[in-house]
Write an enzyme that holds these catalytic residues in place. Structure first.
Site, PDB file in Angstrom:
ATOM      1  N   HIS A 251      43.990 -46.292  -4.005  1.00 40.80           N
ATOM      2  CA  HIS A 251      44.518 -45.628  -5.197  1.00 40.80           C
ATOM      3  C   HIS A 251      44.142 -44.147  -5.210  1.00 40.80           C
ATOM      4  CE1 HIS A 251      45.991 -45.476  -9.280  1.00 40.80           C
ATOM      5  NE2 HIS A 251      44.915 -44.756  -9.583  1.00 40.80           N
ATOM      6  N   ALA A 373      24.814 -31.607 -11.495  1.00 37.46           N
ATOM      7  CA  ALA A 373      24.140 -30.901 -12.591  1.00 37.46           C
ATOM      8  C   ALA A 373      24.807 -29.552 -12.816  1.00 37.46           C
ATOM      9  CB  ALA A 373      22.661 -30.728 -12.252  1.00 37.46           C
ATOM     10  N   LEU A 374      25.143 -28.853 -11.729  1.00 37.61           N
ATOM     11  CA  LEU A 374      25.783 -27.539 -11.860  1.00 37.61           C
ATOM     12  C   LEU A 374      27.200 -27.698 -12.421  1.00 37.61           C
ATOM     13  CD1 LEU A 374      24.604 -25.838  -8.546  1.00 37.61           C
ATOM     14  CD2 LEU A 374      23.893 -25.253 -10.882  1.00 37.61           C
ATOM     15  N   TYR A 376      28.437 -30.049 -14.384  1.00 34.09           N
ATOM     16  CA  TYR A 376      28.553 -30.514 -15.766  1.00 34.09           C
ATOM     17  C   TYR A 376      27.643 -29.731 -16.725  1.00 34.09           C
ATOM     18  CZ  TYR A 376      31.053 -34.024 -13.219  1.00 34.09           C
ATOM     19  OH  TYR A 376      31.935 -34.640 -12.382  1.00 34.09           O
ATOM     20  N   ARG A 419      34.678 -41.684 -12.772  1.00 31.18           N
ATOM     21  CA  ARG A 419      34.572 -40.317 -13.299  1.00 31.18           C
ATOM     22  C   ARG A 419      34.757 -40.383 -14.797  1.00 31.18           C
ATOM     23  NH1 ARG A 419      38.499 -38.132  -8.869  1.00 31.18           N
ATOM     24  NH2 ARG A 419      38.871 -40.374  -9.021  1.00 31.18           N
ATOM     25  N   GLY A 434      30.092 -39.120  -5.295  1.00 33.68           N
ATOM     26  CA  GLY A 434      28.817 -38.410  -5.116  1.00 33.68           C
ATOM     27  C   GLY A 434      27.606 -39.251  -5.468  1.00 33.68           C
TER      28      GLY A 434
HETATM   29  P1  ADP Z   1      32.046 -36.689  -9.122  1.00 34.39           P
HETATM   30  O1  ADP Z   1      32.554 -36.418  -7.771  1.00 34.39           O
HETATM   31  O2  ADP Z   1      33.108 -36.888 -10.119  1.00 34.39           O
HETATM   32  O3  ADP Z   1      30.965 -35.744  -9.547  1.00 34.39           O
HETATM   33  P2  ADP Z   1      29.875 -38.542  -9.069  1.00 34.39           P
HETATM   34  O4  ADP Z   1      29.786 -39.905  -8.520  1.00 34.39           O
HETATM   35  O5  ADP Z   1      28.976 -37.535  -8.514  1.00 34.39           O
HETATM   36  O6  ADP Z   1      31.390 -38.112  -8.977  1.00 34.39           O
HETATM   37  O7  ADP Z   1      29.631 -38.674 -10.606  1.00 34.39           O
HETATM   38  C1  ADP Z   1      30.307 -39.645 -11.383  1.00 34.39           C
HETATM   39  C2  ADP Z   1      30.503 -39.186 -12.780  1.00 34.39           C
HETATM   40  O8  ADP Z   1      29.257 -39.133 -13.465  1.00 34.39           O
HETATM   41  C3  ADP Z   1      31.016 -37.815 -12.880  1.00 34.39           C
HETATM   42  O9  ADP Z   1      32.408 -37.801 -12.808  1.00 34.39           O
HETATM   43  C4  ADP Z   1      30.532 -37.389 -14.245  1.00 34.39           C
HETATM   44  O10 ADP Z   1      31.427 -37.817 -15.257  1.00 34.39           O
HETATM   45  C5  ADP Z   1      29.235 -38.113 -14.409  1.00 34.39           C
HETATM   46  N1  ADP Z   1      28.091 -37.251 -14.128  1.00 34.39           N
HETATM   47  C6  ADP Z   1      27.427 -37.161 -12.960  1.00 34.39           C
HETATM   48  N2  ADP Z   1      26.408 -36.267 -13.062  1.00 34.39           N
HETATM   49  C7  ADP Z   1      26.428 -35.770 -14.305  1.00 34.39           C
HETATM   50  C8  ADP Z   1      25.631 -34.809 -15.024  1.00 34.39           C
HETATM   51  N3  ADP Z   1      24.593 -34.194 -14.442  1.00 34.39           N
HETATM   52  N4  ADP Z   1      25.956 -34.558 -16.298  1.00 34.39           N
HETATM   53  C9  ADP Z   1      26.998 -35.194 -16.867  1.00 34.39           C
HETATM   54  N5  ADP Z   1      27.786 -36.083 -16.272  1.00 34.39           N
HETATM   55  C10 ADP Z   1      27.516 -36.394 -15.003  1.00 34.39           C
END
Ligand code: ADP
Length: 468
Positions: A251, A373-374, A376, A419, A434
């Site tokens: 998907h 962290a950067l 968001y 996400r 990630g």
């Molecule tokens: P992405 O590639 O979307 O960053 P991740 O697996 O790293 O995917 O993270 C999944 C989701 O977790 C992100 O889409 C975000 O919504 C949330 N997230 C991750 N880290 C943070 C953070 N430090 N602050 C807020 N939301 C976060």
């Protein structure tokens, strides 16, 4: 050889050994007690002769013989008597076959001189064994003559032979019965094992929903079925997980590909100017970049979660975290987000923080956390990186003052392709892999990743790794 046959052979052999030992012991016990009985009855006679005395003139039916016969009753008749001079010459016989007794033995004669009796086993003239008691008869301290009382061992030998014959018949019969019973028991027990393996064979890759039947007895085979069922459940869950992951991945791949195709189709519909083609190419390149990132992340996730394991080597966390910090400074440049470390990094008295593992993989995991962290944290916020010791673990924390995560989503965000809305709203959203990659790397190193957050005011991601 089949287990059933082996088991049967084994315990038949063990039973045979036990029976042989028991038979040998009981045979010797029987022989001993038969001899004891004979000796006891001979000693009774000897006592009577001592008490009554035995005159050379006594006939088989008179004198001491009569007294002995009176006391012994019918037992008298299977004994024979003989009178011997102190020098060992036979003098008179009390019963007809007493002549068959061999001459007085040296031991018996010596004992008789000392006034003591002797019991010994001798062989009669015909070769048959007999138990013979030799008693001295003294008068006024003077050895007058010696009386010998014998009893043939024929009867007790017959008893022993019969006992031996009985054993020779009974032992094979017992062994045969035990072997049959054992074989039947083993077959009954192993039949269930056979049934389990037949069912297990039928449960193929497509059929993980099936379970082995249990009979609820709680025995070893029931536990085996339970263990196999648990394994099947884990396999079923793993397969479901793989299927879900493949569907999600397909998907995720389809969305940018559809966008790419849509853009190209629209561009081709009519003739366009050079700048318009350029715009299409630029946006197509963005989609292609996203696809490449996705493919790389998928590859990374597969590598970090398969058994290949971290290339284990001692990794000093202090330089590693400093390196990640440098990269974070570069990533944050121009974003308005402050990246910092505690002033006393890595904290006084922590000593060297070394873990076993793959430095490149660990760096990747930490970078993913810092990158999030950067991403968001809006301009003006802060991202702080720290390293500390907590007992036998090293703890790396990535703290931000960003948008935060709702409590319900704290666990979910570690799943692939998850996400949250905040991320979806972003123009260049991540792949959603990630955190899954970070968790999978840390887990492969025997550690844990946890997320804590206050929505609206920031999140903290903590990585704990076991120290060497
Ligand atoms: P992405 O590639 O979307 O960053 P991740 O697996 O790293 O995917 O993270 C999944 C989701 O977790 C992100 O889409 C975000 O919504 C949330 N997230 C991750 N880290 C943070 C953070 N430090 N602050 C807020 N939301 C976060």
């Amino acid at each position: 050889m089949r287990i059933r046959t082996r088991l049967t052979l084994w315990y038949t052999a063990i039973l045979f050994a036990i029976l042989v030992v028991i038979s040998a012991l009981s045979y010797s016990l029987l022989r001993w007690s038969l001899t004891q009985d004979l000796d006891a009855s001979l000693l009774t006679v000897g006592q009577i002769i001592r008490d009554v005395g035995w005159e050379p003139t006594d006939t088989p039916l008179g004198g001491a013989a009569a007294a002995v016969r009176e006391i012994l009753g019918p037992e008298f008749y299977d004994k024979f008597f003989r009178l011997v001079d102190p020098d060992g010459q036979p003098r008179a016989r009390a019963t007809s076959f007493a002549g068959a007794i061999p001459p007085l033995s040296a031991t018996a004669q010596r004992n008789a001189m000392r006034g003591q009796h002797t019991i010994e086993t001798v062989h009669l003239a015909g070769g048959e064994p007999a138990r013979v008691l030799t008693v001295p008869v003294s008068r006024d301290g003077q050895l007058m003559h010696i009386v010998q009382v014998g009893i043939p061992l024929e009867r007790s030998q017959q008893t022993l032979t019969r006992y031996l014959q009985t054993l020779l018949v009974l032992i094979p019969v017992g062994l045969a019965l035990a072997a049959t019973g054992g074989a039947l028991t083993a077959r009954a027990a192993l039949a269930r094992l056979d049934a389990i393996s037949r069912t297990a064979r039928r449960i193929g890759a497509e059929d993980f929903g099936k379970r082995l039947a249990r009979d609820g007895t709680g025995d070893e085979l029931d536990r085996l079925a339970e263990t196999l069922n648990e394994m099947l459940a884990r396999l079923e869950a793993a397969f479901a997980e793989i299927r879900r992951f493949s569907a999600d991945a397909a998907h995720e791949l389809r969305t940018p590909l559809t966008a790419l195709r849509g853009g190209l189709e629209v561009a081709l519909r009519t003739d366009r100017t050079a700048p318009q083609y350029r715009d299409v190419l630029v946006s197509s390149l963005e989609e292609v970049d996203h696809l490449i990132r996705l493919a790389e992340d998928l590859l990374l996730l597969t590598r970090s979660s398969t058994g290949a394991g971290p290339k284990a080597a001692p990794v000093d966390l202090e330089p590693l975290v400093l390196d990640v910090f440098d990269t974070a400074l570069r990533l944050a440049a121009g974003s308005g987000v402050t990246v910092r470390m505690p002033a006393d990094f890595p904290g006084a008295g922590t000593g060297p923080l070394t873990v076993m593992g793959d430095a490149m993989a660990l760096r990747r995991a930490l970078l993913n956390l810092v990158d999030n962290a950067l991403k968001y944290t809006p301009a003006g916020g802060t991202v702080e990186l720290s390293l500390a010791r907590d007992g036998a673990e090293a703890v790396v924390a990535v703290r931000d003052t960003g948008v935060g995560i709702a409590p319900a989503d704290l666990e979910r965000i570690f799943d692939p392709f998850v996400r949250l809305d905040a991320a979806r709203a972003r123009p260049t959203g991540g792949t959603g892999l990630g955190l899954a990659i970070a968790r999978s790397i840390v887990t492969a190193h025997g550690g844990r990743v946890r997320a804590e957050s206050v929505p609206g005011s920031g999140s903290t991601f903590t990585v704990s790794l076991p120290l060497v």
